[in-house]
Scaffold this motif. Structure first.
Motif, PDB file in Angstrom:
ATOM      1  N   GLU A 256     -19.110 -18.794  -1.020  1.00 52.00           N
ATOM      2  CA  GLU A 256     -18.546 -17.558  -1.177  1.00 52.00           C
ATOM      3  C   GLU A 256     -20.042 -17.393  -1.513  1.00 52.00           C
ATOM      4  O   GLU A 256     -20.193 -15.921  -0.843  1.00 52.00           O
ATOM      5  CB  GLU A 256     -17.952 -17.763  -3.011  1.00 52.00           C
ATOM      6  CG  GLU A 256     -16.505 -17.713  -2.532  1.00 52.00           C
ATOM      7  CD  GLU A 256     -15.805 -16.767  -1.682  1.00 52.00           C
ATOM      8  OE1 GLU A 256     -15.605 -15.819  -1.944  1.00 52.00           O
ATOM      9  OE2 GLU A 256     -15.688 -17.348  -0.520  1.00 52.00           O
ATOM     10  N   ALA A 257     -21.023 -17.589  -2.093  1.00 50.73           N
ATOM     11  CA  ALA A 257     -22.227 -16.481  -2.079  1.00 50.73           C
ATOM     12  C   ALA A 257     -22.656 -16.381  -1.287  1.00 50.73           C
ATOM     13  O   ALA A 257     -23.713 -15.408  -0.640  1.00 50.73           O
ATOM     14  CB  ALA A 257     -23.738 -17.675  -3.638  1.00 50.73           C
ATOM     15  N   ALA A 258     -23.110 -17.165   0.507  1.00 57.00           N
ATOM     16  CA  ALA A 258     -23.574 -17.298   1.244  1.00 57.00           C
ATOM     17  C   ALA A 258     -23.016 -17.075   2.493  1.00 57.00           C
ATOM     18  O   ALA A 258     -23.629 -16.341   3.577  1.00 57.00           O
ATOM     19  CB  ALA A 258     -24.502 -18.372   1.364  1.00 57.00           C
ATOM     20  N   ARG A 259     -21.229 -16.280   2.232  1.00 58.37           N
ATOM     21  CA  ARG A 259     -20.354 -16.407   2.968  1.00 58.37           C
ATOM     22  C   ARG A 259     -20.903 -14.849   3.877  1.00 58.37           C
ATOM     23  O   ARG A 259     -20.486 -14.083   2.693  1.00 58.37           O
ATOM     24  CB  ARG A 259     -18.986 -16.684   2.855  1.00 58.37           C
ATOM     25  CG  ARG A 259     -18.279 -15.914   3.712  1.00 58.37           C
ATOM     26  CD  ARG A 259     -16.980 -16.190   3.269  1.00 58.37           C
ATOM     27  NE  ARG A 259     -15.809 -16.127   1.805  1.00 58.37           N
ATOM     28  CZ  ARG A 259     -15.164 -15.648   1.752  1.00 58.37           C
ATOM     29  NH1 ARG A 259     -14.238 -15.972   2.985  1.00 58.37           N
ATOM     30  NH2 ARG A 259     -14.430 -15.528   0.189  1.00 58.37           N
ATOM     31  N   PRO A 260     -21.149 -14.840   5.420  1.00 57.60           N
ATOM     32  CA  PRO A 260     -21.217 -13.798   6.247  1.00 57.60           C
ATOM     33  C   PRO A 260     -20.162 -13.066   6.908  1.00 57.60           C
ATOM     34  O   PRO A 260     -19.061 -13.424   6.572  1.00 57.60           O
ATOM     35  CB  PRO A 260     -22.253 -13.963   6.745  1.00 57.60           C
ATOM     36  CG  PRO A 260     -22.198 -15.380   7.419  1.00 57.60           C
ATOM     37  CD  PRO A 260     -21.373 -16.083   5.713  1.00 57.60           C
TER      38      PRO A 260
END
Length: 351
Positions: A256-260
């Motif tokens: 979720e933190a890295a999802r572009p």
């Protein structure tokens, strides 16, 4: 005023682009030249009783100079000097018609007016001037005369560039002189139709327009997360261990933190080389599906999640586990048994 001069003025008024009124709180100075006409001329009764008076010439060349202060785009003040030319007339004695004489009355004045401008385009103003002045008239035959006058004008002003501007105006002044017997004995109104040029001081160049840089192009991004299958599953199984939820919750938070933007998540299952190819392919697909279902249940969009079984391909141990008992191989090949989640998409802006 001849037609070629009028055409030249009008053409010039259509050729530039600057603020006609100039910038706020600045000074300007200029000069004008034009056609001066005296009309409504009248003499006092004593002169008219003694002689017949006939007009000879009521037109002359007029000129002036002025300085001004531009308060803002609409209001300014001007101090000026005008030479209004001469009014010429002939006097015939009523008792002796053979006795004739010619005289002229010259007029000039200093004036102070308020200028009210009305912009009609970026470089063109219509304006009016209202105020008063101190005028004096001189005559060869009669005494000098001095007094206050009213001044009004209407005109157009056009900015040739940031500093120079052209004017075209009509100015009305009345009365000049008076009809007292002790003074000039002539009173006349004046109209001055003139063209002029003025120079504005302290005009600052406009600041260049700030053009924002183009938005950065979206950049493709890719993140890969890996978990050991031994943390998630028992050996040779595709069912999650009870303690696997903690590891998968952490994995979900990382995704979720890295999802572009418009990101896709691909869940890939891997096995070790023990067992047949077909069996390992099936087991890797089942493990990948189990992890994918858990992540979808946590909140990943199902249509953005893909599943791939990679079987025993891409081992990370290489040739390091060449021999040993089966138990020893199971331990040595543990890094090959893994689940990877690859997240791909585009960033909202370049880093």
């Amino acid at each position: 005023m001849n037609k070629s001069l009028i055409t030249l003025i009008v053409s010039g008024l259509l050729a530039a682009n600057a603020q006609a009124a100039g910038q706020d709180n600045t000074w300007y100075a200029g000069a004008k030249l034009g056609w001066s006409n005296f009309y409504g001329a009248d003499h006092n009764d004593a002169i008219k009783d003694a002689a017949d008076i006939s007009k000879e010439d009521d037109d002359d060349l007029g000129a002036g100079a002025f300085v001004g202060y531009q308060v803002n785009q609409n209001v300014g003040f001007e101090l000026g000097y005008d030479w209004l030319g001469k009014y010429r007339y002939e006097v015939t004695d009523k008792l002796d018609p053979t006795m004739k004489d010619k005289d002229d009355v010259s007029a000039q004045m200093a004036q102070l007016t308020m200028k009210l401008g009305f912009p009609v385009a970026d470089s063109l103003d219509l304006y009016g001037r209202l105020g008063g002045g101190y005028a004096w008239t001189d005559s060869r035959e009669l005494d000098h005369d001095r007094g206050a006058v009213f001044v009004g004008a209407l005109g157009a002003e056009y900015a040739i560039d940031r500093n120079w501007a052209a004017r075209f105006e009509y100015q009305y002044t009345t009365p000049l002189g008076d009809m007292d017997l002790d003074q000039t004995g002539v009173e006349l109104d004046n109209g001055l139709l003139a063209v002029g040029m003025l120079y504005r001081f302290g005009q600052e160049a406009p600041l260049p327009a700030v053009v924002p840089p183009p938005p950065p192009m979206p950049q493709p991004v890719e993140h890969t997360f890996s978990l050991s299958s031994d943390v998630l599953f028992d050996f040779n199984k595709a069912t999650l261990k009870p303690e696997a939820s903690q590891a998968l919750d952490t994995l979900y938070s990382q995704i979720e933190a890295a999802r572009p933007t418009d990101g896709m998540a691909t869940v890939m299952g891997y096995t070790d080389r023990l067992g047949s190819d077909s069996y390992n392919q099936q087991l890797s697909e089942q493990r990948a599906r189990t992890v994918a279902d858990y992540l979808v249940g946590k909140g990943l969009p199902a249509d953005k999640v893909q599943v791939q079984g990679m079987g025993e391909s891409n081992p990370v141990t290489g040739d390091s586990c060449a021999s040993g008992s089966k138990r020893e191989l199971i331990v040595c090949l543990a890094p090959d048994r893994r689940v990877e989640v690859k997240v791909e998409g585009v960033s909202e802006m370049a880093q």
